[in-house]
Motif scaffolding. Structure first.
Motif, PDB file in Angstrom:
ATOM      1  N   CYS A  42      36.919  35.953  40.157  1.00 18.24           N
ATOM      2  CA  CYS A  42      37.911  37.274  39.946  1.00 18.24           C
ATOM      3  C   CYS A  42      37.961  38.236  41.123  1.00 18.24           C
ATOM      4  N   VAL A  43      38.901  38.997  41.403  1.00 16.82           N
ATOM      5  CA  VAL A  43      38.975  39.853  42.355  1.00 16.82           C
ATOM      6  C   VAL A  43      39.335  40.974  41.680  1.00 16.82           C
ATOM      7  N   LEU A  44      38.617  42.223  41.930  1.00 15.72           N
ATOM      8  CA  LEU A  44      38.879  43.477  41.210  1.00 15.72           C
ATOM      9  C   LEU A  44      39.658  44.310  42.176  1.00 15.72           C
ATOM     10  N   ARG A  45      40.897  44.617  41.760  1.00 12.77           N
ATOM     11  CA  ARG A  45      41.525  45.476  42.822  1.00 12.77           C
ATOM     12  C   ARG A  45      42.459  46.515  41.983  1.00 12.77           C
ATOM     13  N   ASP A  46      42.244  47.775  42.320  1.00 13.54           N
ATOM     14  CA  ASP A  46      42.997  48.777  41.674  1.00 13.54           C
ATOM     15  C   ASP A  46      43.014  48.744  40.101  1.00 13.54           C
ATOM     16  N   GLY A  47      41.774  48.451  39.671  1.00 10.43           N
ATOM     17  CA  GLY A  47      41.593  48.563  38.301  1.00 10.43           C
ATOM     18  C   GLY A  47      42.298  47.169  37.565  1.00 10.43           C
ATOM     19  N   VAL A  48      42.598  46.102  38.267  1.00  7.94           N
ATOM     20  CA  VAL A  48      43.142  44.989  37.877  1.00  7.94           C
ATOM     21  C   VAL A  48      42.461  43.786  38.182  1.00  7.94           C
ATOM     22  N   ILE A  49      42.011  42.927  36.973  1.00  6.16           N
ATOM     23  CA  ILE A  49      41.093  41.621  37.475  1.00  6.16           C
ATOM     24  C   ILE A  49      42.168  40.427  37.752  1.00  6.16           C
ATOM     25  N   LEU A  50      41.990  40.149  38.934  1.00  4.51           N
ATOM     26  CA  LEU A  50      42.683  39.146  39.520  1.00  4.51           C
ATOM     27  C   LEU A  50      42.039  37.614  39.604  1.00  4.51           C
ATOM     28  N   ALA A  51      42.709  36.777  39.164  1.00  4.52           N
ATOM     29  CA  ALA A  51      42.086  35.399  39.328  1.00  4.52           C
ATOM     30  C   ALA A  51      42.054  34.842  41.042  1.00  4.52           C
ATOM     31  N   ASN A  52      41.032  35.063  41.383  1.00  2.01           N
ATOM     32  CA  ASN A  52      40.772  34.285  42.974  1.00  2.01           C
ATOM     33  C   ASN A  52      41.607  33.273  43.163  1.00  2.01           C
ATOM     34  N   SER A  53      42.368  33.379  44.507  1.00  2.22           N
ATOM     35  CA  SER A  53      43.080  32.006  44.753  1.00  2.22           C
ATOM     36  C   SER A  53      43.684  32.330  46.257  1.00  2.22           C
ATOM     37  N   GLU A  54      44.255  31.245  46.598  1.00  6.94           N
ATOM     38  CA  GLU A  54      44.667  31.085  48.077  1.00  6.94           C
ATOM     39  C   GLU A  54      45.665  32.087  48.164  1.00  6.94           C
ATOM     40  N   VAL A  99      34.560  40.813  44.663  1.00  9.97           N
ATOM     41  CA  VAL A  99      34.907  39.360  44.003  1.00  9.97           C
ATOM     42  C   VAL A  99      33.489  39.084  43.217  1.00  9.97           C
ATOM     43  N   LYS A 100      33.813  38.601  42.083  1.00  6.59           N
ATOM     44  CA  LYS A 100      32.777  38.417  41.067  1.00  6.59           C
ATOM     45  C   LYS A 100      33.107  37.436  40.223  1.00  6.59           C
ATOM     46  N   THR A 101      32.110  36.791  39.675  1.00  6.98           N
ATOM     47  CA  THR A 101      32.320  35.624  38.586  1.00  6.98           C
ATOM     48  C   THR A 101      32.320  36.373  37.194  1.00  6.98           C
ATOM     49  N   LEU A 102      33.410  36.526  36.109  1.00  8.15           N
ATOM     50  CA  LEU A 102      33.597  37.055  35.153  1.00  8.15           C
ATOM     51  C   LEU A 102      33.851  36.120  33.772  1.00  8.15           C
ATOM     52  N   SER A 103      33.488  36.476  32.885  1.00  6.49           N
ATOM     53  CA  SER A 103      34.131  35.716  31.595  1.00  6.49           C
ATOM     54  C   SER A 103      35.442  36.680  31.078  1.00  6.49           C
ATOM     55  N   VAL A 104      36.395  35.714  31.506  1.00  8.83           N
ATOM     56  CA  VAL A 104      37.972  36.640  31.317  1.00  8.83           C
ATOM     57  C   VAL A 104      38.979  35.504  30.468  1.00  8.83           C
ATOM     58  N   ARG A 105      39.801  36.017  29.873  1.00  9.82           N
ATOM     59  CA  ARG A 105      40.977  35.510  29.403  1.00  9.82           C
ATOM     60  C   ARG A 105      42.205  36.154  29.724  1.00  9.82           C
ATOM     61  N   PHE A 106      43.545  35.405  29.650  1.00  5.88           N
ATOM     62  CA  PHE A 106      44.586  36.113  30.194  1.00  5.88           C
ATOM     63  C   PHE A 106      45.462  36.344  28.754  1.00  5.88           C
ATOM     64  N   GLY A 117      51.559  34.861  34.161  1.00  4.89           N
ATOM     65  CA  GLY A 117      52.675  34.963  35.193  1.00  4.89           C
ATOM     66  C   GLY A 117      52.111  34.336  36.280  1.00  4.89           C
ATOM     67  N   ASP A 118      52.199  34.685  37.613  1.00  6.47           N
ATOM     68  CA  ASP A 118      51.902  34.375  38.873  1.00  6.47           C
ATOM     69  C   ASP A 118      50.643  34.713  39.056  1.00  6.47           C
ATOM     70  N   LEU A 119      49.643  33.871  39.764  1.00  9.12           N
ATOM     71  CA  LEU A 119      48.424  34.096  40.112  1.00  9.12           C
ATOM     72  C   LEU A 119      48.206  35.489  40.724  1.00  9.12           C
ATOM     73  N   PRO A 120      48.679  35.785  41.584  1.00  6.02           N
ATOM     74  CA  PRO A 120      48.552  37.015  42.530  1.00  6.02           C
ATOM     75  C   PRO A 120      48.734  38.464  41.697  1.00  6.02           C
ATOM     76  N   ILE A 121      49.435  38.325  40.293  1.00  6.00           N
ATOM     77  CA  ILE A 121      50.078  39.536  39.797  1.00  6.00           C
ATOM     78  C   ILE A 121      49.447  39.490  38.315  1.00  6.00           C
ATOM     79  N   THR A 122      48.973  38.443  37.709  1.00  5.69           N
ATOM     80  CA  THR A 122      48.639  38.562  36.248  1.00  5.69           C
ATOM     81  C   THR A 122      47.058  38.943  36.314  1.00  5.69           C
ATOM     82  N   GLY A 123      46.734  39.927  35.438  1.00  2.57           N
ATOM     83  CA  GLY A 123      45.476  40.567  35.371  1.00  2.57           C
ATOM     84  C   GLY A 123      44.943  39.881  34.182  1.00  2.57           C
ATOM     85  N   ALA A 124      43.571  39.565  34.291  1.00  2.37           N
ATOM     86  CA  ALA A 124      42.790  39.215  33.329  1.00  2.37           C
ATOM     87  C   ALA A 124      42.155  40.183  32.382  1.00  2.37           C
TER      88      ALA A 124
END
Length: 300
Positions: A215-227, A237-244, A248-255
């Motif tokens: 995942c990518v941690l950005r502005d308090g939001v956990i995003l799935a890392n992707s291209e 960037v770190k690996t976490l145990s998450v769910r959604f 929505g879309d990969l760049p905007i959907t927080g986990a």
């Protein structure tokens, strides 16, 4: 003898009634399918509404090109299992045709671009009623919607000009070129949806259950890392145990960090959380009226 319905069965009956009303009043209805749990529940309700016949209208999916692979795989499996027609509108095709312009910048998203693609898809297929899985408890703009939500000839929504729906009497009259958005599960809550999924044993994409993910941690939001995530200096960037909680879309959907890997654990988690379902959606943080502005322009 008294006849008792649980609140979930009452909600189910109401939604099925609305779906049948749509089919009775409109010539070419469709169901907007995102691959998220609400549209999956709505598809399940449509199946029950017309069983043993097949669902008598197509599913429409607006493919942004930034979808979770798990969502697309689930969509294709569901459509094949139901034997239902699938219509796919492509945002990338809209970009290639010059209908929309791709956003640039660190937080660029294709979310708003879906509006034009959706309106073009509805027009191309002459859809006069598009059913969606939006609920009033999700977001304040969606709380303003009626079951039958009128759209003008430009696909726009006027929240101050809506029709009364006393005694669940729905007015589907429209002029040529206009259409309706219809929300059969408007009165459901997130908890209702999860309990119904559990009761009905409805299959869901794996995204909704806890899993290990980079995942990518950005502005308090956990995003799935992707291209599609453009790296920024402050990103972690770190690996976490998450769910959604939304799909929505990969760049905007927080986990959300979670160990809820079963429906029972998810229901318990939803019952205790203080964060709204869309509280982790980066696209809703662009302004106080972000959702309403998109809806007025023709968004879902």
């Amino acid at each position: 003898m008294q006849y008792y319905l649980s609140h979930l069965r009452e909600l189910e009956a109401e939604a099925i009634f609305v779906i049948r009303e749509v089919v009775s009043q409109f010539e070419k209805p469709a169901l907007l399918f995102s691959g998220g749990k609400d549209s999956i529940v709505l598809t399940h309700l449509a199946k029950k509404a017309f069983f043993p016949a097949k669902i008598p209208f197509p599913l429409i999916h607006i493919d942004t090109g930034h979808n979770f692979p798990e969502t697309l795989a689930f969509r294709d499996q569901l459509v094949e299992r139901l034997g239902t027609q699938l219509i796919v509108g492509s945002v990338q095709e809209s970009i290639d045709k010059g209908r929309v312009q791709e956003e640039v910048g660190a937080n660029a998203s294709r979310n708003a671009l879906q509006t034009i693609t959706l309106l073009d898809t509805l027009e191309d297929h002459k859809i006069d009623a598009a059913m969606g899985g939006a609920r009033r408890d999700e977001e304040k703009a969606r709380a303003k919607e009626r079951f039958f939500s009128h759209r003008d000839e430009f696909g726009q929504w006027d929240p101050k000009n809506q029709r009364p729906e006393l005694w669940n009497l729905f007015n589907g009259r429209k002029h040529h070129g206009e259409h309706f958005r219809v929300f059969p599960i408007s009165n459901w809550t997130e908890m209702d949806v999860w309990q119904y999924i559990q009761n009905e044993n409805i299959a869901l994409p794996s995204l909704y259950f806890s899993h290990q993910r980079e995942c990518v941690l950005r502005d308090g939001v956990i995003l799935a890392n992707s291209e599609f995530i453009k790296p920024q200096p402050k990103d972690v960037v770190k690996t976490l145990s998450v769910r959604f909680r939304t799909c929505g879309d990969l760049p905007i959907t927080g986990a959300v960090e979670s160990d809820a890997d079963t429906l029972e654990k998810i229901i318990m988690e939803v019952a205790t959380t203080r964060t709204t379902e869309r509280g982790t959606r980066a696209d809703d943080k662009r302004g106080e009226t972000a959702m309403e502005d998109r809806k007025k322009a023709g968004y879902f």
